[in-house]
Design a protein around this motif. Sequence first.
Motif, mmCIF file in Angstrom:
data_model
loop_
_atom_site.group_PDB
_atom_site.id
_atom_site.type_symbol
_atom_site.label_atom_id
_atom_site.label_comp_id
_atom_site.label_asym_id
_atom_site.label_seq_id
_atom_site.Cartn_x
_atom_site.Cartn_y
_atom_site.Cartn_z
ATOM 1 N N ARG A 181 37.174 82.612 24.307
ATOM 2 C CA ARG A 181 37.062 81.224 23.848
ATOM 3 C C ARG A 181 38.436 80.676 23.453
ATOM 4 O O ARG A 181 38.769 79.533 23.781
ATOM 5 N N THR A 182 39.241 81.467 22.769
ATOM 6 C CA THR A 182 40.576 81.030 22.362
ATOM 7 C C THR A 182 41.453 80.751 23.574
ATOM 8 O O THR A 182 42.194 79.760 23.607
ATOM 9 N N GLU A 238 40.319 77.446 25.166
ATOM 10 C CA GLU A 238 40.643 76.263 24.361
ATOM 11 C C GLU A 238 42.136 76.018 24.249
ATOM 12 O O GLU A 238 42.567 74.925 23.888
ATOM 13 N N ASN A 239 42.947 77.047 24.585
ATOM 14 C CA ASN A 239 44.399 76.872 24.611
ATOM 15 C C ASN A 239 44.929 76.619 26.019
ATOM 16 O O ASN A 239 46.108 76.345 26.187
ATOM 17 N N TYR A 244 31.593 80.106 28.688
ATOM 18 C CA TYR A 244 32.293 79.389 27.612
ATOM 19 C C TYR A 244 31.313 78.533 26.802
ATOM 20 O O TYR A 244 31.328 78.563 25.565
ATOM 21 N N ILE A 279 30.139 78.894 22.721
ATOM 22 C CA ILE A 279 30.115 77.871 21.679
ATOM 23 C C ILE A 279 28.775 77.888 20.954
ATOM 24 O O ILE A 279 28.711 77.869 19.724
#
Length: 320
Positions: free
Chosen positions: A23-24, A27-28, A78, A82
């Motif tokens: 997830r990181t 999102e980056n 993904y 969430i």
Amino acid sequence: MSKQSIIPKAITEYDLRLLRIFRTVVENGGFAAAENELGVTRSTISVHMSNLESRMKLKLCSRGRGGFALTEAGQAVYHACIELFDSLNDFSMFVNNLGEELIGELVILCADQLDHGMQQKLAQVIAYIHQRQPQLHLILDGEALHQIEKSLLQDKAHVGLLPSYQQIQGLNYQTIFSEPIYLCCSAKHPYFHLSDEEISAEMLAKTPSAHPGVDIDPEGREQLKRLNLSAKAYQFDTRKTLILSGCYIGYLPLSYIQEELKQQEIKIIHGDEASYQFNLSMVVKQSARESAKVELLTQAFNEVFGLEPGSESKKAATTP
């Protein structure tokens, strides 16, 4: 694609760790960009991602000269991530709310910069909370109006301090403070050396003025209709800067101009007619997820501001 086909077995702690890394990364926008947040090297991230893909038997992303991109399966995982972590967070908040000792963050968001008087009041609120629940991690910050409303509705904030300009469904409002707002000009403006009798309504209608840029309460809207709205500044301090330039007139709360009035840097125009009341509300979500924290905050504000639920606001200083 169903969630069972994505992860056909029970999720382990290791799976959760890999999913958090995934997830990181998403999102980056890639491995390199995620290095600082994760605190590990790109090669280590690559190993973790390969392990996740191997455990899931899915290709989640492509990485190479073309850059980082999610596959169709990666996008599905993904979005499932969430939902999963939101559910875990909901469960954690629910359990925390059952205990007498509150833990975690307590978030207070303000739409306006705080003048000295409001800083003192809010400091008393914080002291009240700290005395009763010192383990809470307090977050006090400023945000845009719409962002505060959104954060409250999404249970990302516990209380917002907002001007009473509208009411959003799902939120409760209680006025905690009220003070007059006056039409002002600075010593650099041509109107500074004119009397109120010399400043006509026709002159005001043609004079460039600064306005808040939001749909304020009806009384304020009627006042703004009389002006030539030529510049926008929501925050009181930035609006005061526009007025101090001598290029604009505009409305400011009495508490924000006390020093300038004393130093004769600002004067009030048509004080009896060109004014309206500014009301500041404490806003919380109806049926908030962390209701115990919201209740603690409500008790603190009621105690410090001398209010009871549903009570009328206190009035500020009278017209100078």
